[in-house]
Design an enzyme around this catalytic site. Structure first.
Site, short mmCIF file in Angstrom:
data_model
loop_
_atom_site.label_atom_id
_atom_site.label_comp_id
_atom_site.label_asym_id
_atom_site.label_seq_id
_atom_site.Cartn_x
_atom_site.Cartn_y
_atom_site.Cartn_z
N TYR A 1 0.84 -1.19 0.00
CA TYR A 1 0.00 0.00 0.00
C TYR A 1 0.88 1.24 0.00
O TYR A 1 2.02 1.22 0.44
CB TYR A 1 -1.00 -0.01 1.16
CG TYR A 1 -0.61 0.69 2.45
CD1 TYR A 1 -1.56 1.44 3.14
CD2 TYR A 1 0.66 0.62 3.00
CE1 TYR A 1 -1.25 2.08 4.34
CE2 TYR A 1 0.98 1.25 4.19
CZ TYR A 1 0.02 1.99 4.86
OH TYR A 1 0.34 2.61 6.03
N PHE B 1 3.75 9.65 4.28
CA PHE B 1 4.07 9.00 3.01
C PHE B 1 4.85 7.74 3.33
O PHE B 1 5.94 7.80 3.91
CB PHE B 1 4.92 9.89 2.09
CG PHE B 1 5.44 9.17 0.88
CD1 PHE B 1 4.79 9.26 -0.33
CD2 PHE B 1 6.58 8.36 0.95
CE1 PHE B 1 5.26 8.56 -1.46
CE2 PHE B 1 7.05 7.67 -0.16
CZ PHE B 1 6.39 7.77 -1.37
N GLU B 2 4.32 6.61 2.97
CA GLU B 2 5.05 5.36 3.07
C GLU B 2 4.49 4.38 2.06
O GLU B 2 3.29 4.39 1.78
CB GLU B 2 4.99 4.76 4.50
CG GLU B 2 3.62 4.40 4.99
CD GLU B 2 3.62 3.78 6.40
OE1 GLU B 2 4.64 3.89 7.10
OE2 GLU B 2 2.58 3.20 6.77
N ILE B 3 5.37 3.61 1.47
CA ILE B 3 4.98 2.51 0.58
C ILE B 3 5.52 1.25 1.24
O ILE B 3 6.73 1.13 1.46
CB ILE B 3 5.53 2.70 -0.84
CG1 ILE B 3 5.02 4.02 -1.44
CG2 ILE B 3 5.11 1.52 -1.72
CD1 ILE B 3 5.56 4.32 -2.83
#
Length: 318
Positions: A119, A203-205
């Protein structure tokens, strides 16, 4: 792309989705998942869907995921909020603590995320400065990456006064969950002091198998029982960051340097010519290039499990 958003943040999330579409998603067409602790209004859903061709899923949080932890008491929480009201930002906010606890331990458990492997967390009211010419999800998969970030500041120490001591107890009690090598030295220095470095998780993936792992779940449950999400103001950013550095190797963590990004408080504008040509931003917005946590990321490496446990046993030396 996944966001926890309120009906009152309609303009902010429309702006974010428009920018993500312009910079990246118009070409790739990934769906958006928007979550709320109450029902979204028809106006909200209509106006968000109107600005993108991507599929949008709107979801409500399960009641069991949102609310006071069963390990704290309402009376003590009220006292903590009153005590911390003027000590730091959101010091007296109950809803902010609900959000931090949810983002730390429950967002990856929402049914709408059940079939996702990765995600990308998005937020209302942020700015994306740069066009992305590649698929970051495929990049993560192809390079065996687990956690991706773009900004890494330091946390306010008053908000996490007992987080490291609580973490060290979990490490000592659960050594079977620790990997043979980890990047914990980034977050915890050689004197066993928390550096306050964290990946700014707005913000992180992330490879969601990490948050779904037995080790991460055990760590979250330990933190939840300690009560620091409410009695202090433990944020999901330091929780995610300590977990990533404690349970992953450096090579599994990636700085998306080419993602120009602004969230109120900090901004990152790539200054390398081959990156900046895809961006519309001021190179002077270069917090990451002189930030202490970015320098430390470059300087330190992985340490072995027995060394990590030695740090957990050492007294916190100032």
């Amino acid at each position: 792309m996944v966001a926890l958003v309120r009906n009152s943040e309609l303009d902010g999330i429309r702006s974010t989705i428009r920018q993500v579409d312009d910079r990246f998603n118009r070409e790739f067409g990934y769906p958006y998942i928007l979550l709320n602790d109450v029902d979204f209004t028809d106006e909200f859903m209509d106006k968000v869907q109107a600005i993108t061709k991507a599929k949008i899923y709107f979801g409500k949080l399960p009641e069991s995921h949102w609310g006071l932890s069963p390990y704290v008491t309402e009376e003590k929480v009220k006292a903590a909020l009153a005590r911390n009201k003027d000590r730091y930002l959101y010091g007296g906010s109950y809803s902010y603590r609900l959000m931090c606890r949810y983002q730390s331990g429950f967002i990856h458990k929402h049914p709408l995320l059940a079939n996702l492997d990765y995600y990308w967390r998005i937020e209302p009211g942020v700015d994306y400065y740069c066009s992305m010419t590649y698929d970051p999800f495929r990049y993560m998969r192809d390079n065996n990456l687990v956690y991706g970030y773009t900004i890494a500041p330091t946390e306010k120490e008053l908000t996490v006064e007992t987080l490291w001591n609580t973490t060290r107890r979990w490490m000592i009690e659960n050594p079977e969950h620790l990997p043979e090598k980890s990047f914990i030295h980034w977050a915890i220095n050689e004197k066993s002091k928390y550096t306050m470095c964290h990946f700014w998780s707005n913000f992180e993936i992330v490879d969601l198998s990490f948050y779904r792992s037995a080790a991460y779940e055990s760590y979250f449950q330990h933190l939840d029982r300690a009560g620091g999400f409410f009695y202090e103001r433990w944020g999901d950013a330091p929780v995610h960051s300590i977990a990533a550095s404690m349970l992953l190797r450096k090579e599994q963590i990636h700085w998306f340097e080419d993602v120009g990004y602004h969230h109120p408080g900090y901004a990152h504008c790539p200054n390398k010519p081959e990156m900046h040509r895809n961006c519309i931003c001021d190179k002077g917005q270069n917090f990451m290039y002189h930030g202490m946590c970015n320098r430390r990321f470059a300087e330190v490496g992985d340490i072995y499990k027995d060394q990590a446990l030695e740090l957990a046993h050492l007294p916190d030396r100032k």
